[in-house]
Design an enzyme around this catalytic site. Structure first.
Site, PDB file in Angstrom:
ATOM      1  CE  LYS A  74     -13.740  -4.568  -3.538  1.00 49.77           C
ATOM      2  NZ  LYS A  74     -13.001  -5.825  -3.248  1.00 49.77           N
ATOM      3  CE  LYS A 110      -4.420  -1.705   1.220  1.00 51.43           C
ATOM      4  NZ  LYS A 110      -4.469  -2.928   2.016  1.00 51.43           N
ATOM      5  CE  LYS A 127      -7.309 -12.242  -6.986  1.00 53.95           C
ATOM      6  NZ  LYS A 127      -7.651 -11.480  -6.050  1.00 53.95           N
TER       7      LYS A 127
HETATM    8  P1  ADP Z   1     -11.058  -7.991  -4.957  1.00 55.86           P
HETATM    9  O1  ADP Z   1      -9.831  -8.567  -5.604  1.00 55.86           O
HETATM   10  O2  ADP Z   1     -12.226  -7.982  -5.868  1.00 55.86           O
HETATM   11  O3  ADP Z   1     -10.801  -6.657  -4.271  1.00 55.86           O
HETATM   12  P2  ADP Z   1     -11.003  -8.980  -2.269  1.00 55.86           P
HETATM   13  O4  ADP Z   1      -9.544  -8.728  -2.173  1.00 55.86           O
HETATM   14  O5  ADP Z   1     -11.967  -8.135  -1.508  1.00 55.86           O
HETATM   15  O6  ADP Z   1     -11.437  -8.998  -3.816  1.00 55.86           O
HETATM   16  O7  ADP Z   1     -11.263 -10.522  -1.975  1.00 55.86           O
HETATM   17  C1  ADP Z   1     -11.840 -11.066  -0.831  1.00 55.86           C
HETATM   18  C2  ADP Z   1     -11.500 -12.541  -0.861  1.00 55.86           C
HETATM   19  O8  ADP Z   1     -12.084 -13.147  -2.036  1.00 55.86           O
HETATM   20  C3  ADP Z   1      -9.993 -12.762  -0.972  1.00 55.86           C
HETATM   21  O9  ADP Z   1      -9.434 -13.060   0.282  1.00 55.86           O
HETATM   22  C4  ADP Z   1      -9.839 -13.952  -1.905  1.00 55.86           C
HETATM   23  O10 ADP Z   1      -9.655 -15.133  -1.145  1.00 55.86           O
HETATM   24  C5  ADP Z   1     -11.171 -14.067  -2.633  1.00 55.86           C
HETATM   25  N1  ADP Z   1     -11.042 -13.750  -4.056  1.00 55.86           N
HETATM   26  C6  ADP Z   1     -11.115 -12.533  -4.631  1.00 55.86           C
HETATM   27  N2  ADP Z   1     -10.985 -12.606  -5.965  1.00 55.86           N
HETATM   28  C7  ADP Z   1     -10.819 -13.924  -6.256  1.00 55.86           C
HETATM   29  C8  ADP Z   1     -10.633 -14.654  -7.481  1.00 55.86           C
HETATM   30  N3  ADP Z   1     -10.619 -14.062  -8.660  1.00 55.86           N
HETATM   31  N4  ADP Z   1     -10.490 -15.994  -7.386  1.00 55.86           N
HETATM   32  C9  ADP Z   1     -10.507 -16.614  -6.178  1.00 55.86           C
HETATM   33  N5  ADP Z   1     -10.685 -15.989  -5.015  1.00 55.86           N
HETATM   34  C10 ADP Z   1     -10.838 -14.665  -5.034  1.00 55.86           C
END
Ligand code: ADP
Ligand code: TRP
Length: 320
Positions: free
Chosen positions: A192, A110, A189
């Protein structure tokens, strides 16, 4: 055996969140006692609008209850409703070496991105350790991204026990290595932050538009596709329609299945996969007191454990 997970209230859920984090955490309910909390104190390093925090917290509670979090079986509460966690954070912070926190990937990433760090961001792993240790947690299911935080939690628990005598349960991480990374609409991957998501609870028209808009190559429908297993729609079908996915894959590989038809099938299976959750979500949303009742009951049950563990910590440290 107690399993605990913190849920970051981070906006709209997508298929990656569901298959990567939510489904395995909800399935843990069948194996033993589960504690789930909405990590709203943690959201304070990223969200600075009070209304947004309230709204996100309620939204995520609604989504998890709709997807199968069972309050009759599990304890579900909002982190800030058990503020004892802040006292434990201070106590643990006082046995946490600076160097440990300075090595945290999440903090380093960060700050490298130019986010100007505040104390909350730096101390995040101590709050997370307190989340876990306050409830005598045995197992913490997390994604790979949280592995280091769990190692820090263990280090902090061990350090406290060495300083004040055996007091805290040292938890085990359960890293979900078998859970595939769900690809997003652009092949990266799903996340969001990349704007490539398929949302769990959007309306039918929006879901259709999203899926029909997936860009594929220009090969004709008749042409065999030896790389069918790498096709994005096939990969997602394996999650939402595991029984049918290999049939679609075989048809794509052999030639004869057009991308339009494949995407239509993906839309239908995705829509149907979440049908029961959608119904449940509408039922819960129609009863405005339901979420409050669930969280209030969860708070009481969580607090009973928290008070007892904190009492033990206070006695061990001479704060009694
Ligand atoms: P984003 O990448 O959308 O910001 P987060 O970081 O809030 O998502 O993700 C919350 C949890 O969801 C993570 O700890 C991870 O384990 C799971 N996760 C997020 N994106 C994926 C993905 N594309 N495939 C598998 N697990 C995911
Ligand atoms: N930091 C976790 C995440 O970003 C959320 C979290 C907070 C958590 N406290 C926790 C997860 C305790 C497990 C246990 O996903």
């Amino acid at each position: 055996m107690r399993t605990l997970t913190g849920i970051t209230p981070s906006g709209t859920l997508h298929l990656g969140n569901y298959f990567g984090a939510m489904r395995p955490a909800i399935e843990a309910q069948t194996r033993g006692e589960c504690f789930y909390f909405i990590a709203d104190y943690h959201s304070m390093t990223a969200v600075f609008g009070p209304e947004e925090r309230r709204k996100n917290g309620r939204g995520i509670a609604l989504d998890w209850l709709a997807c199968g979090l069972d309050p009759a079986r599990s304890v579900f509460w909002r982190q800030s409703d058990v503020p004892e966690v802040c006292e434990l954070t201070w106590i643990l912070g006082s046995v946490t070496p600076m160097g440990l926190l300075e090595r945290a990937h999440s903090y380093k990433d960060k700050t490298a991105k130019g986010i100007s760090p505040n104390f909350g961001l730096f101390a995040y792993p101590v709050l997370m350790a307190a989340d876990i240790l306050l409830y005598d947690t045995n197992v913490v299911p997390v994604g790979q991204d949280q592995k280091q935080h769990l190692e820090m939690t263990r280090d902090i628990a061990i350090k406290f026990n060495q300083t004040y005598g055996e007091t805290l349960v040292v938890p085990e991480p359960e890293i979900r290595e078998d859970v595939a990374v769900v690809p997003g609409l652009d092949g990266q991957k799903m996340s969001k932050s990349y704007g490539n998501t398929i949302e769990l609870f959007c309306d039918e028209k929006a879901l259709k538009k999203r899926i029909m808009g997936i860009v594929m190559d220009s090969r004709s429908p008749a042409e065999p596709k030896p790389d069918a297993d790498r096709n994005l729609a096939i990969q997602i079908l394996k999650l939402v329609a595991p029984a049918q996915a290999s049939d679609y894959e075989a048809r794509l590989r052999a030639g004869g299945l057009g991308y339009g038809d494949l995407k239509k099938a993906l839309f239908e299976h995705t829509w149907n996969f979440f049908a029961a959750a959608r119904t449940r979500r509408a039922e819960i949303a129609a009863d405005p007191g339901y979420i409050d009742r669930v969280l209030k009951d969860g708070t009481e049950r969580a607090r009973a454990v928290a008070s007892s563990v904190l009492g033990r910590v206070r006695r061990a440290a001479g704060l009694d």
